[in-house]
Scaffold this motif. Structure first.
Motif, PDB file in Angstrom:
ATOM      1  N   VAL A  25       0.943  -1.109  -0.088  1.00  0.00           N
ATOM      2  CA  VAL A  25      -0.206   0.026  -0.043  1.00  0.00           C
ATOM      3  C   VAL A  25       0.807   1.181  -0.017  1.00  0.00           C
ATOM      4  N   CYS A  26       1.834   1.233   0.776  1.00  0.00           N
ATOM      5  CA  CYS A  26       2.716   2.589   0.814  1.00  0.00           C
ATOM      6  C   CYS A  26       3.424   2.758  -0.416  1.00  0.00           C
ATOM      7  N   MET A  27       4.010   1.746  -0.818  1.00  0.00           N
ATOM      8  CA  MET A  27       4.719   1.867  -2.180  1.00  0.00           C
ATOM      9  C   MET A  27       3.881   2.409  -3.090  1.00  0.00           C
ATOM     10  N   ALA A  28       2.693   1.854  -3.392  1.00  0.00           N
ATOM     11  CA  ALA A  28       1.731   2.369  -4.404  1.00  0.00           C
ATOM     12  C   ALA A  28       1.352   3.857  -4.068  1.00  0.00           C
ATOM     13  N   HIS A  29       1.238   4.240  -2.615  1.00  0.00           N
ATOM     14  CA  HIS A  29       0.807   5.560  -2.174  1.00  0.00           C
ATOM     15  C   HIS A  29       2.264   6.583  -2.637  1.00  0.00           C
ATOM     16  N   LEU A  30       3.282   6.032  -2.812  1.00  0.00           N
ATOM     17  CA  LEU A  30       4.486   6.695  -3.207  1.00  0.00           C
ATOM     18  C   LEU A  30       4.493   6.941  -4.598  1.00  0.00           C
ATOM     19  N   LEU A  38      -5.803   4.094   3.764  1.00  0.00           N
ATOM     20  CA  LEU A  38      -4.637   4.334   2.616  1.00  0.00           C
ATOM     21  C   LEU A  38      -4.788   3.342   1.448  1.00  0.00           C
ATOM     22  N   LEU A  39      -5.159   2.275   2.151  1.00  0.00           N
ATOM     23  CA  LEU A  39      -5.579   1.136   1.033  1.00  0.00           C
ATOM     24  C   LEU A  39      -6.604   1.364  -0.176  1.00  0.00           C
ATOM     25  N   VAL A  40      -7.850   1.835   0.337  1.00  0.00           N
ATOM     26  CA  VAL A  40      -8.815   2.255  -0.489  1.00  0.00           C
ATOM     27  C   VAL A  40      -8.411   3.469  -1.244  1.00  0.00           C
ATOM     28  N   ASP A  41      -7.580   4.479  -0.741  1.00  0.00           N
ATOM     29  CA  ASP A  41      -7.109   5.563  -1.587  1.00  0.00           C
ATOM     30  C   ASP A  41      -6.358   5.086  -2.833  1.00  0.00           C
ATOM     31  N   THR A  42      -5.404   3.962  -2.462  1.00  0.00           N
ATOM     32  CA  THR A  42      -4.451   3.676  -3.490  1.00  0.00           C
ATOM     33  C   THR A  42      -5.105   2.754  -4.464  1.00  0.00           C
ATOM     34  N   LEU A  43      -6.106   2.031  -4.087  1.00  0.00           N
ATOM     35  CA  LEU A  43      -6.484   0.959  -4.884  1.00  0.00           C
ATOM     36  C   LEU A  43      -7.491   2.013  -5.958  1.00  0.00           C
ATOM     37  N   ALA A  44      -7.819   2.851  -5.662  1.00  0.00           N
ATOM     38  CA  ALA A  44      -8.662   4.024  -6.541  1.00  0.00           C
ATOM     39  C   ALA A  44      -7.780   4.531  -7.549  1.00  0.00           C
ATOM     40  N   THR A  45      -6.490   4.602  -7.477  1.00  0.00           N
ATOM     41  CA  THR A  45      -5.280   5.167  -8.372  1.00  0.00           C
ATOM     42  C   THR A  45      -5.233   4.272  -9.367  1.00  0.00           C
ATOM     43  N   GLY A  46      -5.501   3.018  -9.364  1.00  0.00           N
ATOM     44  CA  GLY A  46      -5.104   1.788 -10.135  1.00  0.00           C
ATOM     45  C   GLY A  46      -3.398   1.573 -10.061  1.00  0.00           C
ATOM     46  N   ARG A  47      -3.126   2.063  -9.266  1.00  0.00           N
ATOM     47  CA  ARG A  47      -1.563   1.729  -9.225  1.00  0.00           C
ATOM     48  C   ARG A  47      -1.297   0.523  -8.169  1.00  0.00           C
ATOM     49  N   LEU A  48      -2.290  -0.279  -7.548  1.00  0.00           N
ATOM     50  CA  LEU A  48      -1.999  -1.291  -6.570  1.00  0.00           C
ATOM     51  C   LEU A  48      -3.017  -2.362  -7.010  1.00  0.00           C
ATOM     52  N   ARG A  49      -2.641  -3.605  -7.278  1.00  0.00           N
ATOM     53  CA  ARG A  49      -3.284  -4.592  -7.709  1.00  0.00           C
ATOM     54  C   ARG A  49      -2.841  -5.760  -6.573  1.00  0.00           C
ATOM     55  N   PHE A  50      -3.744  -6.901  -6.559  1.00  0.00           N
ATOM     56  CA  PHE A  50      -3.578  -8.028  -5.784  1.00  0.00           C
ATOM     57  C   PHE A  50      -3.897  -9.524  -6.755  1.00  0.00           C
ATOM     58  N   PHE A  62      11.490  -2.242   9.936  1.00  0.00           N
ATOM     59  CA  PHE A  62      11.610  -1.900  11.347  1.00  0.00           C
ATOM     60  C   PHE A  62      10.044  -1.323  11.916  1.00  0.00           C
ATOM     61  N   LEU A  63       9.252  -1.967  11.435  1.00  0.00           N
ATOM     62  CA  LEU A  63       7.815  -1.490  11.777  1.00  0.00           C
ATOM     63  C   LEU A  63       7.360  -1.833  12.942  1.00  0.00           C
ATOM     64  N   ARG A  64       6.701  -0.895  13.717  1.00  0.00           N
ATOM     65  CA  ARG A  64       6.013  -0.926  14.863  1.00  0.00           C
ATOM     66  C   ARG A  64       4.655  -1.138  14.889  1.00  0.00           C
ATOM     67  N   GLU A  65       3.795  -1.884  15.429  1.00  0.00           N
ATOM     68  CA  GLU A  65       2.337  -1.970  15.077  1.00  0.00           C
ATOM     69  C   GLU A  65       1.726  -0.937  15.549  1.00  0.00           C
ATOM     70  N   GLY A  66       0.824  -0.538  15.145  1.00  0.00           N
ATOM     71  CA  GLY A  66       0.050   0.817  15.251  1.00  0.00           C
ATOM     72  C   GLY A  66       0.760   2.291  14.788  1.00  0.00           C
ATOM     73  N   TYR A  67       2.061   1.923  14.283  1.00  0.00           N
ATOM     74  CA  TYR A  67       2.604   3.026  13.445  1.00  0.00           C
ATOM     75  C   TYR A  67       3.168   2.467  12.527  1.00  0.00           C
ATOM     76  N   ALA A  68       2.600   1.484  11.752  1.00  0.00           N
ATOM     77  CA  ALA A  68       3.176   0.944  10.352  1.00  0.00           C
ATOM     78  C   ALA A  68       3.443   1.948   9.371  1.00  0.00           C
ATOM     79  N   VAL A  69       2.123   2.587   9.163  1.00  0.00           N
ATOM     80  CA  VAL A  69       2.303   3.453   7.911  1.00  0.00           C
ATOM     81  C   VAL A  69       3.285   4.577   7.955  1.00  0.00           C
ATOM     82  N   ASP A  70       3.483   5.203   9.055  1.00  0.00           N
ATOM     83  CA  ASP A  70       4.620   6.275   9.525  1.00  0.00           C
ATOM     84  C   ASP A  70       5.826   5.571   9.251  1.00  0.00           C
ATOM     85  N   ASP A  71       6.184   4.604   9.915  1.00  0.00           N
ATOM     86  CA  ASP A  71       7.444   3.818  10.073  1.00  0.00           C
ATOM     87  C   ASP A  71       7.730   3.407   8.505  1.00  0.00           C
ATOM     88  N   THR A  72       6.957   3.134   7.780  1.00  0.00           N
ATOM     89  CA  THR A  72       7.212   2.952   6.186  1.00  0.00           C
ATOM     90  C   THR A  72       7.532   4.127   5.242  1.00  0.00           C
TER      91      THR A  72
END
Length: 449
Positions: A21-26, A58-70, A157-167
Motif C-alpha cells: 500500500v505504501c509503495m503504491a501511495h509513493l 490508505l488502502l482504499v485511496d491507493t486502490l482508487a489510483t489503479g497503481r495497486l493490484r492483488f 522496522f515496523l511498529r504495530e500501531g505506527y506501521a504507515v508512518d514507519d514505512t
C-alpha cells in the motif's frame, strides 16, 4: 529518464500489505501476491485482514489510483516486477527456538524459477544471518536468468500501531547489497524517502540481516532490565516507576522502553531473540548472547507475577473470583494476540479458577479464536460490571482515561492491578481503590509528583 521500477510484494500479511500500500501511495506500480485467495479478495475489495490505524484508508485511496493490484498468480508477478519484495512470515519452528524458513524459501523459489530477465529480489522478512547468501546461490541456480537475478536484503522496522508512518517516514533505510546495480535499484525504489532526508546505510547482506535482530535484542534487553529492577524494588520496598523516572534523565540511558510492567510480546520480539540465540549457537558464538535467555525469562516472569498480584488482592484465592481483564492484544492500537502477555495472564487466571471476562477494543475476535474458553465483553462497562478485581493488561487509551469513580460504581470491589504502570495511582486511591502494580509498594504514604 527511465521509467520507475515496477514492484511486486510477495506475502500480504502485516508487513507485506503495509509495504504494498505504501509503495503504491509513493507513486509506484505495485502488484501484491499471496497464496491465500481469501486474503487477496479482501484486500482487493479494500478490506484489511488485520487492524492497523490509518492503513485501511490508505488502502482504499491507493486502490482508487489503479497503481495497486492483488493477485495469487506468481507467473503474473514474475512477468510484472523489476524489484520483488519478499515479506512472508518467519515463525518460530515447532519444537525449536530457530526460525521456520519454509515460507521464505518457497517465496524466493517460486519467483526465481519463473523470472527470465534481470530483476532484483529483496528480502524484508526477519531471518537468521546467512540466509541471504544461501538464498542468493539458490535463486541463481533455479532461475533461467542465472546471474542476472540478484538478491538484496532490506530489513523492516515496523511498529504495530505506527506501521504507515514507519514505512513512509522511517528513521533509517538499510540496504544489504552485493553490487552497485542492486544499490541503485533500491535507491530508485526508495527515492521519495531518500529525497526527504531519510538516512541510508549501505551494507553487506549479513550485516543487514543482523540489524533487525540486534535492534530487537537491544529493545528487549532494555525492557527486561527495568522489569528486573521491578523485582528488586518489590523485595526492597522501593518504587520502580520513580527509579525509571530518575534513570531517564541520564541521556546515556534515556526513558524510552524503560517503562516497568507486564513486558513485551507480539509476533516479533519474543521469536526474534529466541531465533537469534539459536543462530548464534549454530555459528559457535552462543556465549555472546547467553544474556538473551535471561532477558526472555525476566519477561515471562512478569506474567506470573501479575497473576500473583491479582491473587493477593483477592485475599489469596482465585477460585470463583470475577476478574475483568482489560486488554488482550500485546500492545495498544493492534489486534495482534501472538505471544500477548495480556492474553497469557487472562489464561493463567482462568486456569487458577477465576471467572475471567476479557475486553479489548480491537482484539476480542483474535483472542476468542486463541482462547475460546474465556468470556469476552463487548464494552469496558460490561467487562468491569460486578468484578472483584480489575487488571489492566493492555494500555489502550480507553482504559487509561477511564474515570475511577465511574468504574467504581460498576465493580463489586474497588481493587485494581495496573499491569502496565499506566494509570494515575493517586486518582485511583483517592476514589477508594486498592491499587497494585509491578515493582511498586502496596501503599504510598506521601503524595509524589
Amino acid at each position: 529518464m527511465p521509467p520507475a521500477p515496477r514492484i511486486t510484494v510477495i506475502g500480504t500479511g502485516y508487513l507485506g500489505a503495509t509495504q504494498a500500500v505504501c509503495m503504491a501511495h509513493l507513486g509506484f506500480e505495485v502488484l501484491a501476491v499471496d497464496v491465500d485467495p481469501g486474503k487477496i479478495e479482501a484486500l482487493a475489495s479494500g478490506r484489511l485482514p488485520f487492524y492497523e490505524p490509518g492503513l485501511d484508508t490508505l488502502l482504499v485511496d491507493t486502490l482508487a489510483t489503479g497503481r495497486l493490484r492483488f493477485s495469487t498468480d506468481f507467473d503474473d508477478a514474475a512477468a510484472f516486477g523489476d524489484v520483488h519484495f519478499v515479506c512472508v512470515g518467519t515463525p518460530q519452528s515447532s519444537g525449536s527456538d530457530a526460525a521456520d524458513l519454509r515460507y521464505v524459501d518457497a517465496a524466493f523459489g517460486e519467483l526465481a524459477r519463473r523470472i527470465t530477465g534481470r530483476a532484483l529480489l529483496v528480502g524484508k522478512s526477519t531471518v537468521p544471518v546467512g540466509t541471504a547468501d544461501r538464498l542468493a546461490a539458490m535463486v541463481r541456480e533455479m532461475s533461467p536468468a542465472g546471474d542476472a537475478l540478484e538478491l538484496a536484503w532490506n530489513p523492516e522496522f515496523l511498529r504495530e500501531g505506527y506501521a504507515v508512518d514507519d514505512t513512509l517516514r522511517p528513521d533509517r533505510l538499510v540496504f544489504g547489497v552485493t553490487s552497485a546495480w542492486a544499490e541503485r535499484m533500491l535507491r530508485e525504489v526508495f527515492a521519495p524517502l531518500v529525497a526527504d532526508g531519510v538516512p541510508v546505510v549501505v551494507a553487506d547482506p549479513a550485516t543487514a540481516e543482523l540489524v533487525k535482530v540486534a535492534a530487537n535484542s537491544f529493545l528487549a534487553t532494555k525492557i527486561s532490565f527495568i522489569n528486573a529492577m521491578a523485582e528488586v524494588c518489590e523485595a526492597a520496598g522501593a518504587d520502580v516507576s520513580l527509579l525509571a523516572k530518575a534513570l531517564s534523565y541520564d541521556d546515556r540511558i534515556g526513558g524510552r522502553f524503560l517503562k516497568p510492567g507486564l513486558g513485551f510480546g507480539g509476533g516479533c520480539l519474543p521469536k526474534d531473540i529466541r531465533a537469534f540465540r539459536a543462530r548464534a549457537e549454530e555459528l559457535g558464538v552462543s556465549a555472546a548472547v547467553t544474556f538473551l535467555h535471561e532477558v526472555d525469562q525476566i519477561n515471562l516472569r512478569r506474567r506470573s507475577r501479575t497473576v500473583d498480584l491479582v491473587r493477593e488482592l483477592a485475599d489469596g484465592e482465585l477460585q470463583g473470583v470475577r476478574v475483568a481483564a482489560l486488554g488482550a492484544a500485546f500492545k495498544p492500537d493492534s489486534d495482534d494476540v501472538r505471544d500477548a502477555p495480556a492474553l497469557d495472564v487472562a489464561r493463567l487466571l482462568y486456569l487458577e479458577g477465576a471467572s475471567v471476562v476479557v475486553y479489548d477494543p480491537q482484539a476480542n475476535a483474535n483472542a476468542h479464536r486463541a482462547y475460546p474458553d474465556l468470556d469476552y465483553a463487548s464494552s469496558l462497562a460490561e467487562a468491569v460490571n460486578g468484578a472483584d478485581v480489575v487488571v489492566l493488561l493492555t494500555e489502550w487509551a480507553e482504559f487509561v482515561s477511564a474515570d475511577p469513580e465511574d468504574m467504581g460504581v460498576l465493580v463489586a470491589h474497588r481493587r485494581i492491578v495496573d499491569g502496565r504502570s499506566a494509570l494515575d495511582v493517586e486518582n485511583y486511591r483517592a476514589a477508594g481503590w486498592e491499587y497494585r502494580a509491578l515493582g511498586r509498594p502496596a501503599e504510598v504514604g506521601v503524595t509524589r509528583s
